[in-house]
Design an enzyme around this catalytic site. Structure first.
Site, short mmCIF file in Angstrom:
data_model
loop_
_atom_site.label_atom_id
_atom_site.label_comp_id
_atom_site.label_asym_id
_atom_site.label_seq_id
_atom_site.Cartn_x
_atom_site.Cartn_y
_atom_site.Cartn_z
N ASP A 63 40.28 7.99 40.29
CA ASP A 63 39.54 6.76 39.97
C ASP A 63 40.46 5.66 39.44
OD1 ASP A 63 37.19 5.20 39.76
OD2 ASP A 63 36.95 5.73 37.65
N SER A 91 32.15 1.13 39.33
CA SER A 91 32.12 2.16 40.37
C SER A 91 30.68 2.57 40.65
CB SER A 91 32.93 3.38 39.93
OG SER A 91 34.27 3.05 39.70
N GLN A 98 35.58 5.33 47.68
CA GLN A 98 34.77 4.84 46.57
C GLN A 98 34.14 3.50 46.95
OE1 GLN A 98 36.25 3.01 42.63
NE2 GLN A 98 35.80 5.14 42.05
#
Length: 277
Positions: free
Chosen positions: A196, A216, A266
């Site tokens: 991430d 996110s 993502q």
């Protein structure tokens, strides 16, 4: 605090685990922490198989000062594959949901992979916090047990594929500086934690200076080959599309020998920021 502390989870009951609160400069829990702790909880309910993929959705922001409870549901247990669903909760509120697939390690089949980009090695580049803007330097303080180095874009040759694309690429070398267990499960969770790292920010490379609200929305990781986060890994970050206030980002992770060990996808909120008038 080290990545080992992140995974020091206590079992609260059958298939229920509590992840510790991790000191942070951010009020919201780092998404990589939630995803990696969810994977760690799922791993503790599976024997003889290793994770091959995970798909998670961020439902609500977490509080970085509070622990997180992870409830694991057994969806399937087969000879070759097992599937788990994990729900992360704080104060009775679900903040993250993840499905994880586990696969036997001795299956055989044809193999291939995309080539590793030609970039300077980790010893040739400077540390990321010396090269990136102040906003990113603050984030680097969250990962002081990691050696993180950004490849300056001027020091690499774009591939033919990249030359045809509008959006840019970011290349980051990283490895953990601590003495970590040799267990593959641990290193997959540690990679999930770092996957991430700045990924959604790659969507802003084609839009320098634009102010947006970032968050996110989902996170997916596919594990292709065994890996160790104690060894240098190259994280290639790229955003193939952005629009309507959201952006899709993609990451590929190579080891120092050029093996593709993981792919990350993502989607994140990239809504144009407007100051209240």
């Amino acid at each position: 605090m080290s990545v080992s502390d992140v995974f020091a989870m206590d079992q609260q009951g059958p298939d229920i685990f509590r992840g510790p609160a991790i000191p942070s400069e951010m009020s919201r829990t780092f998404g990589g922490q939630v995803a990696s702790q969810a994977l760690c909880a799922a791993q503790r309910t599976v024997e003889g198989l290793v994770a091959n993929s995970l798909h998670g959705y961020f439902i609500a922001p977490g509080d970085s000062t509070e622990p997180i409870d992870f409830e694991v549901e057994h969806l399937r247990d087969g000879r070759s594959f097992a599937t788990r669903q994990v729900r992360a909760r704080q104060g009775g509120t679900t903040i993250f949901v993840m499905d994880t697939s586990f696969h036997r390690v001795d299956d055989e089949g044809p193999g291939h992979q995309d080539p590793m980009p030609q970039v300077p090695g980790p010893e040739e580049v400077i540390h990321l916090h010396r090269a990136d803007p102040p906003s990113t330097r603050i984030l680097m303080g969250e990962w002081n047990d990691w050696d993180i180095r950004l490849v300056p874009e001027a020091d690499r040759e774009p591939s033919r594929h990249e030359e045809r694309e509008i959006s840019g690429y970011r290349h980051i070398w990283f490895r953990n500086k601590g003495q970590l267990p040799k267990d593959l499960n641990f290193h997959q969770a540690a990679l999930t934690y770092m996957s991430d790292m700045t990924l959604i920010y790659s969507s802003l490379i084609p839009h320098p200076g634009v102010k947006v609200q970032l968050a996110s929305l989902d996170h997916a990781v596919w594990f292709h080959r065994p890996l160790s986060v104690n060894d240098w890994l190259l994280y290639v970050q790229h955003s193939p599309s952005a629009g309507n206030g959201v952006a899709l980002t993609r990451g590929t992770v190579f080891d120092i020998n050029g093996r593709l060990v993981a792919t990350v996808m993502q989607e994140g909120l990239t809504r144009t920021y407007r100051e209240n008038k």
